[in-house]
Design a protein around this motif. Sequence first.
Motif, PDB file in Angstrom:
ATOM      1  N   THR A  91       0.839  -1.203   0.000  1.00  0.00           N
ATOM      2  CA  THR A  91       0.000   0.000   0.000  1.00  0.00           C
ATOM      3  C   THR A  91       0.872   1.251   0.000  1.00  0.00           C
ATOM      4  N   ASP A  92       1.857   1.295   0.887  1.00  0.00           N
ATOM      5  CA  ASP A  92       2.747   2.453   0.948  1.00  0.00           C
ATOM      6  C   ASP A  92       3.545   2.608  -0.344  1.00  0.00           C
ATOM      7  N   LEU A  93       4.002   1.504  -0.894  1.00  0.00           N
ATOM      8  CA  LEU A  93       4.738   1.544  -2.159  1.00  0.00           C
ATOM      9  C   LEU A  93       3.852   2.086  -3.275  1.00  0.00           C
ATOM     10  N   THR A  94       2.602   1.684  -3.306  1.00  0.00           N
ATOM     11  CA  THR A  94       1.680   2.164  -4.342  1.00  0.00           C
ATOM     12  C   THR A  94       1.362   3.642  -4.152  1.00  0.00           C
ATOM     13  N   ILE A  95       1.280   4.090  -2.918  1.00  0.00           N
ATOM     14  CA  ILE A  95       1.109   5.529  -2.653  1.00  0.00           C
ATOM     15  C   ILE A  95       2.338   6.278  -3.170  1.00  0.00           C
ATOM     16  N   ALA A  96       3.527   5.757  -2.906  1.00  0.00           N
ATOM     17  CA  ALA A  96       4.763   6.398  -3.379  1.00  0.00           C
ATOM     18  C   ALA A  96       4.793   6.450  -4.908  1.00  0.00           C
ATOM     19  N   ILE A  97       4.401   5.375  -5.544  1.00  0.00           N
ATOM     20  CA  ILE A  97       4.369   5.322  -7.014  1.00  0.00           C
ATOM     21  C   ILE A  97       3.384   6.356  -7.548  1.00  0.00           C
ATOM     22  N   SER A  98       2.217   6.414  -6.942  1.00  0.00           N
ATOM     23  CA  SER A  98       1.199   7.385  -7.375  1.00  0.00           C
ATOM     24  C   SER A  98       1.686   8.810  -7.194  1.00  0.00           C
ATOM     25  N   LEU A  99       2.334   9.065  -6.070  1.00  0.00           N
ATOM     26  CA  LEU A  99       2.865  10.401  -5.799  1.00  0.00           C
ATOM     27  C   LEU A  99       3.899  10.798  -6.848  1.00  0.00           C
ATOM     28  N   MET A 100       4.836   9.897  -7.153  1.00  0.00           N
ATOM     29  CA  MET A 100       5.874  10.254  -8.125  1.00  0.00           C
ATOM     30  C   MET A 100       5.284  10.475  -9.504  1.00  0.00           C
ATOM     31  N   ASN A 101       4.278   9.705  -9.868  1.00  0.00           N
ATOM     32  CA  ASN A 101       3.622   9.950 -11.141  1.00  0.00           C
ATOM     33  C   ASN A 101       2.975  11.334 -11.152  1.00  0.00           C
ATOM     34  N   ALA A 102       2.397  11.752 -10.040  1.00  0.00           N
ATOM     35  CA  ALA A 102       1.820  13.099  -9.947  1.00  0.00           C
ATOM     36  C   ALA A 102       2.907  14.161 -10.059  1.00  0.00           C
ATOM     37  N   TYR A 103       4.011  13.985  -9.314  1.00  0.00           N
ATOM     38  CA  TYR A 103       5.109  14.945  -9.395  1.00  0.00           C
ATOM     39  C   TYR A 103       5.688  15.015 -10.804  1.00  0.00           C
ATOM     40  N   ASN A 104       5.839  13.881 -11.466  1.00  0.00           N
ATOM     41  CA  ASN A 104       6.348  13.883 -12.844  1.00  0.00           C
ATOM     42  C   ASN A 104       5.431  14.691 -13.744  1.00  0.00           C
ATOM     43  N   ARG A 105       4.146  14.512 -13.590  1.00  0.00           N
ATOM     44  CA  ARG A 105       3.193  15.220 -14.442  1.00  0.00           C
ATOM     45  C   ARG A 105       3.222  16.730 -14.187  1.00  0.00           C
ATOM     46  N   MET A 106       3.435  17.119 -12.942  1.00  0.00           N
ATOM     47  CA  MET A 106       3.550  18.546 -12.636  1.00  0.00           C
ATOM     48  C   MET A 106       4.830  19.115 -13.261  1.00  0.00           C
ATOM     49  N   ALA A 107       5.951  18.435 -13.047  1.00  0.00           N
ATOM     50  CA  ALA A 107       7.239  18.939 -13.540  1.00  0.00           C
ATOM     51  C   ALA A 107       7.286  18.991 -15.065  1.00  0.00           C
ATOM     52  N   ILE A 108       6.751  17.976 -15.714  1.00  0.00           N
ATOM     53  CA  ILE A 108       6.755  17.948 -17.187  1.00  0.00           C
ATOM     54  C   ILE A 108       5.782  18.988 -17.745  1.00  0.00           C
ATOM     55  N   SER A 109       4.585  19.041 -17.200  1.00  0.00           N
ATOM     56  CA  SER A 109       3.567  19.961 -17.711  1.00  0.00           C
ATOM     57  C   SER A 109       3.983  21.418 -17.625  1.00  0.00           C
ATOM     58  N   PHE A 110       4.692  21.765 -16.555  1.00  0.00           N
ATOM     59  CA  PHE A 110       5.056  23.164 -16.340  1.00  0.00           C
ATOM     60  C   PHE A 110       6.531  23.442 -16.598  1.00  0.00           C
ATOM     61  N   ARG A 111       7.235  22.432 -17.160  1.00  0.00           N
ATOM     62  CA  ARG A 111       8.613  22.574 -17.655  1.00  0.00           C
ATOM     63  C   ARG A 111       9.616  22.976 -16.571  1.00  0.00           C
ATOM     64  N   ASN A 112       9.586  22.252 -15.446  1.00  0.00           N
ATOM     65  CA  ASN A 112      10.618  22.487 -14.426  1.00  0.00           C
ATOM     66  C   ASN A 112      11.977  22.191 -15.014  1.00  0.00           C
ATOM     67  N   THR A 113      12.915  23.050 -14.752  1.00  0.00           N
ATOM     68  CA  THR A 113      14.269  22.899 -15.285  1.00  0.00           C
ATOM     69  C   THR A 113      15.116  22.061 -14.336  1.00  0.00           C
ATOM     70  N   PRO A 114      15.758  21.003 -14.844  1.00  0.00           N
ATOM     71  CA  PRO A 114      16.618  20.188 -13.990  1.00  0.00           C
ATOM     72  C   PRO A 114      17.789  21.016 -13.448  1.00  0.00           C
ATOM     73  N   GLN A 115      18.229  20.672 -12.262  1.00  0.00           N
ATOM     74  CA  GLN A 115      19.360  21.377 -11.647  1.00  0.00           C
ATOM     75  C   GLN A 115      20.587  21.334 -12.557  1.00  0.00           C
ATOM     76  N   ALA A 116      20.832  20.210 -13.192  1.00  0.00           N
ATOM     77  CA  ALA A 116      22.006  20.074 -14.076  1.00  0.00           C
ATOM     78  C   ALA A 116      21.958  21.095 -15.214  1.00  0.00           C
ATOM     79  N   ALA A 117      20.765  21.350 -15.745  1.00  0.00           N
ATOM     80  CA  ALA A 117      20.625  22.313 -16.826  1.00  0.00           C
ATOM     81  C   ALA A 117      20.853  23.738 -16.316  1.00  0.00           C
ATOM     82  N   LEU A 118      20.423  24.004 -15.091  1.00  0.00           N
ATOM     83  CA  LEU A 118      20.658  25.323 -14.504  1.00  0.00           C
ATOM     84  C   LEU A 118      22.146  25.581 -14.255  1.00  0.00           C
ATOM     85  N   GLU A 119      22.858  24.501 -13.947  1.00  0.00           N
ATOM     86  CA  GLU A 119      24.289  24.612 -13.647  1.00  0.00           C
ATOM     87  C   GLU A 119      25.151  24.625 -14.907  1.00  0.00           C
ATOM     88  N   ALA A 120      24.577  24.273 -16.042  1.00  0.00           N
ATOM     89  CA  ALA A 120      25.355  24.178 -17.304  1.00  0.00           C
ATOM     90  C   ALA A 120      25.687  25.548 -17.847  1.00  0.00           C
TER      91      ALA A 120
END
Length: 151
Positions: free
Chosen positions: A122-151
Amino acid sequence: MSKRLDYNQIAPAGVKALGGVYGYILQSDLPASLVELVYLRISQINNCAYCLDMHTRELLKKGQPIEKIALVQAWREAGKLFDPRERAALAWAETVTRVAETGVPDEAYEATRAEFSEREITDLTIAISLMNAYNRMAISFRNTPQAALEA
């Protein structure tokens, strides 16, 4: 690629709610390194550069060898580099993340159940669901990776 908007500023209560779920996972009985491996694999599936960068850095901080991090995407071919619980968690993360394609079959559940308690699944599935939500937020709104900011 430029950031579309800063959802942290626009919807702080929503971001805080997601953070509450993140905090719940941190206090669960799941090992932090296992959760980070799962987060990395989900971010690979979803092609989230921001999260790939962040979880790679976290795994390095937690002492995971670079060879293991590099092979997360091909964990099935990595022999004994990944232990049985990690393998089960990664397989579960893949089938749950691809739910529209997989339907999360009974065989996948049974394989996960062989390694994890009901609470852990159950906890693992909550974690999986959460990361899928975070991925969708970061991709949809174009969060810049730290590595790209440092380049």
